[in-house]
Write a protein that holds these residues in place. Sequence first.
Motif, PDB file in Angstrom:
ATOM      1  N   LEU A  74       0.889  -1.245   0.023  1.00  0.00           N
ATOM      2  CA  LEU A  74      -0.095  -0.042   0.014  1.00  0.00           C
ATOM      3  C   LEU A  74       0.938   1.341  -0.237  1.00  0.00           C
ATOM      4  O   LEU A  74       1.969   1.214   0.705  1.00  0.00           O
ATOM      5  N   PRO A  75       0.272   2.344  -0.805  1.00  0.00           N
ATOM      6  CA  PRO A  75       1.139   3.492  -0.716  1.00  0.00           C
ATOM      7  C   PRO A  75       1.281   4.000   0.440  1.00  0.00           C
ATOM      8  O   PRO A  75       0.265   3.898   1.241  1.00  0.00           O
ATOM      9  N   GLU A  76       2.386   4.784   0.951  1.00  0.00           N
ATOM     10  CA  GLU A  76       2.381   5.358   2.269  1.00  0.00           C
ATOM     11  C   GLU A  76       1.391   6.335   2.538  1.00  0.00           C
ATOM     12  O   GLU A  76       1.371   7.210   1.682  1.00  0.00           O
ATOM     13  N   GLY A  77       0.815   6.475   3.807  1.00  0.00           N
ATOM     14  CA  GLY A  77      -0.176   7.554   4.258  1.00  0.00           C
ATOM     15  C   GLY A  77      -1.403   7.420   3.271  1.00  0.00           C
ATOM     16  O   GLY A  77      -2.252   8.391   3.064  1.00  0.00           O
ATOM     17  N   ARG A  78      -1.857   6.268   2.714  1.00  0.00           N
ATOM     18  CA  ARG A  78      -3.042   6.114   1.913  1.00  0.00           C
ATOM     19  C   ARG A  78      -4.393   6.519   2.575  1.00  0.00           C
ATOM     20  O   ARG A  78      -5.228   7.156   1.685  1.00  0.00           O
ATOM     21  N   GLU A  79      -4.415   6.314   3.790  1.00  0.00           N
ATOM     22  CA  GLU A  79      -5.595   6.762   4.604  1.00  0.00           C
ATOM     23  C   GLU A  79      -5.622   8.196   5.193  1.00  0.00           C
ATOM     24  O   GLU A  79      -6.700   8.341   5.631  1.00  0.00           O
ATOM     25  N   GLU A  80      -4.502   8.926   4.806  1.00  0.00           N
ATOM     26  CA  GLU A  80      -4.480  10.250   5.291  1.00  0.00           C
ATOM     27  C   GLU A  80      -5.736  11.007   4.663  1.00  0.00           C
ATOM     28  O   GLU A  80      -6.130  10.866   3.406  1.00  0.00           O
ATOM     29  N   ALA A  81      -6.111  12.054   5.367  1.00  0.00           N
ATOM     30  CA  ALA A  81      -7.264  12.925   4.721  1.00  0.00           C
ATOM     31  C   ALA A  81      -6.438  13.994   3.740  1.00  0.00           C
ATOM     32  O   ALA A  81      -5.267  13.886   3.766  1.00  0.00           O
ATOM     33  N   LEU A  82      -7.382  14.495   2.868  1.00  0.00           N
ATOM     34  CA  LEU A  82      -6.639  15.334   1.998  1.00  0.00           C
ATOM     35  C   LEU A  82      -6.025  16.565   2.766  1.00  0.00           C
ATOM     36  O   LEU A  82      -6.307  16.983   3.838  1.00  0.00           O
ATOM     37  N   ALA A  83      -4.783  17.010   2.161  1.00  0.00           N
ATOM     38  CA  ALA A  83      -4.072  18.007   2.984  1.00  0.00           C
ATOM     39  C   ALA A  83      -5.031  19.376   2.804  1.00  0.00           C
ATOM     40  O   ALA A  83      -5.826  19.578   2.081  1.00  0.00           O
ATOM     41  N   ASP A  84      -4.705  20.084   3.909  1.00  0.00           N
ATOM     42  CA  ASP A  84      -5.415  21.349   4.217  1.00  0.00           C
ATOM     43  C   ASP A  84      -5.743  22.118   2.920  1.00  0.00           C
ATOM     44  O   ASP A  84      -6.680  22.922   2.493  1.00  0.00           O
ATOM     45  N   GLU A  85      -4.478  22.282   2.317  1.00  0.00           N
ATOM     46  CA  GLU A  85      -4.520  23.026   1.113  1.00  0.00           C
ATOM     47  C   GLU A  85      -5.374  22.475  -0.019  1.00  0.00           C
ATOM     48  O   GLU A  85      -5.987  23.479  -0.589  1.00  0.00           O
ATOM     49  N   SER A  86      -5.605  21.441  -0.114  1.00  0.00           N
ATOM     50  CA  SER A  86      -6.488  20.522  -1.252  1.00  0.00           C
ATOM     51  C   SER A  86      -8.083  21.127  -0.745  1.00  0.00           C
ATOM     52  O   SER A  86      -8.742  21.427  -1.603  1.00  0.00           O
ATOM     53  N   LEU A  87      -8.086  20.967   0.424  1.00  0.00           N
ATOM     54  CA  LEU A  87      -9.506  21.370   0.858  1.00  0.00           C
ATOM     55  C   LEU A  87     -10.062  22.892   0.561  1.00  0.00           C
ATOM     56  O   LEU A  87     -11.426  23.261   0.370  1.00  0.00           O
ATOM     57  N   ARG A  88      -8.962  23.603   0.574  1.00  0.00           N
ATOM     58  CA  ARG A  88      -9.309  25.142   0.124  1.00  0.00           C
ATOM     59  C   ARG A  88      -9.381  25.492  -1.186  1.00  0.00           C
ATOM     60  O   ARG A  88      -9.594  26.551  -1.503  1.00  0.00           O
ATOM     61  N   GLN A  89      -8.928  24.623  -2.106  1.00  0.00           N
ATOM     62  CA  GLN A  89      -9.015  25.004  -3.512  1.00  0.00           C
ATOM     63  C   GLN A  89     -10.270  25.084  -4.063  1.00  0.00           C
ATOM     64  O   GLN A  89     -11.171  24.373  -3.775  1.00  0.00           O
ATOM     65  N   GLU A  90     -10.374  26.012  -5.153  1.00  0.00           N
ATOM     66  CA  GLU A  90     -11.715  26.473  -5.725  1.00  0.00           C
ATOM     67  C   GLU A  90     -11.178  26.674  -7.169  1.00  0.00           C
ATOM     68  O   GLU A  90     -10.416  27.495  -7.280  1.00  0.00           O
ATOM     69  N   GLY A  91     -12.058  26.002  -7.870  1.00  0.00           N
ATOM     70  CA  GLY A  91     -12.251  26.717  -9.464  1.00  0.00           C
ATOM     71  C   GLY A  91     -13.094  28.095  -9.504  1.00  0.00           C
ATOM     72  O   GLY A  91     -13.529  28.450  -8.578  1.00  0.00           O
ATOM     73  N   LYS A  92     -12.308  28.570 -10.516  1.00  0.00           N
ATOM     74  CA  LYS A  92     -12.966  29.867 -10.844  1.00  0.00           C
ATOM     75  C   LYS A  92     -14.327  29.791 -11.174  1.00  0.00           C
ATOM     76  O   LYS A  92     -15.250  30.887 -10.786  1.00  0.00           O
ATOM     77  N   LEU A  93     -14.876  28.788 -11.800  1.00  0.00           N
ATOM     78  CA  LEU A  93     -16.139  28.554 -12.180  1.00  0.00           C
ATOM     79  C   LEU A  93     -17.015  27.562 -11.524  1.00  0.00           C
ATOM     80  O   LEU A  93     -18.229  27.733 -11.412  1.00  0.00           O
ATOM     81  N   ALA A  94     -16.418  26.378 -11.140  1.00  0.00           N
ATOM     82  CA  ALA A  94     -16.934  25.424 -10.318  1.00  0.00           C
ATOM     83  C   ALA A  94     -15.782  24.651  -9.680  1.00  0.00           C
ATOM     84  O   ALA A  94     -14.701  24.658 -10.055  1.00  0.00           O
ATOM     85  N   THR A  95     -16.277  23.899  -8.805  1.00  0.00           N
ATOM     86  CA  THR A  95     -15.269  22.798  -7.935  1.00  0.00           C
ATOM     87  C   THR A  95     -16.140  21.537  -7.927  1.00  0.00           C
ATOM     88  O   THR A  95     -17.189  21.649  -7.395  1.00  0.00           O
ATOM     89  N   PHE A  96     -15.560  20.493  -8.090  1.00  0.00           N
ATOM     90  CA  PHE A  96     -16.065  19.046  -7.943  1.00  0.00           C
ATOM     91  C   PHE A  96     -15.236  18.325  -7.073  1.00  0.00           C
ATOM     92  O   PHE A  96     -14.130  18.439  -7.201  1.00  0.00           O
ATOM     93  N   ALA A  97     -15.655  17.438  -6.356  1.00  0.00           N
ATOM     94  CA  ALA A  97     -15.154  16.482  -5.621  1.00  0.00           C
ATOM     95  C   ALA A  97     -15.618  15.046  -6.367  1.00  0.00           C
ATOM     96  O   ALA A  97     -16.881  14.724  -6.179  1.00  0.00           O
ATOM     97  N   VAL A  98     -14.556  14.477  -7.079  1.00  0.00           N
ATOM     98  CA  VAL A  98     -14.847  13.238  -7.805  1.00  0.00           C
ATOM     99  C   VAL A  98     -14.286  12.005  -6.925  1.00  0.00           C
ATOM    100  O   VAL A  98     -13.171  11.949  -6.670  1.00  0.00           O
TER     101      VAL A  98
END
Length: 140
Positions: free
Chosen positions: A72-96
């Motif tokens: 298994l990759p190292e840290g696979r179960e870690e939460a998204l980094a805080d920086e990732s949570l704050r990212q937003e698109g200019k038109l839309a943001t999707f969590a896939v």
Amino acid sequence: MGERFRGNSYRTTVVCVDSYAGGALAGRFYHPSCPNGERFSSLSRFFRKMEDMLDGLQFPQAFTAARAFAELPEGREEALADESLRQEGKLATFAVRILFRQNASWQGSVTWLEKNREESFRSVLELILLMDSALEAGQE
């Protein structure tokens, strides 16, 4: 903003759409394995980069690929980094959230974060149509 998406964060990729002209979208995506993000200039580049990332992680494994037990990759179960949570698109943001890669496609759910609306998809084509419908609705 509170909790923006649910479930196993390693299955979730935040997709930030920065432009959408003539049905062609461009932006960035963020995943725990690439917290600094990956830029894409078209839908085909987005899917190519995502598929390459998923193949490199071997998670989820593609249904059509030969399967094997792997570390298994190292840290696979870690939460998204805080920086990732704050990212937003200019038109839309999707969590896939990709749950499976079967029948040479992806299955999972996509959440339109600005509207807090979630839909399941059974193929990449359905994902494209869902994202496209959100972007068209946002232009009205």
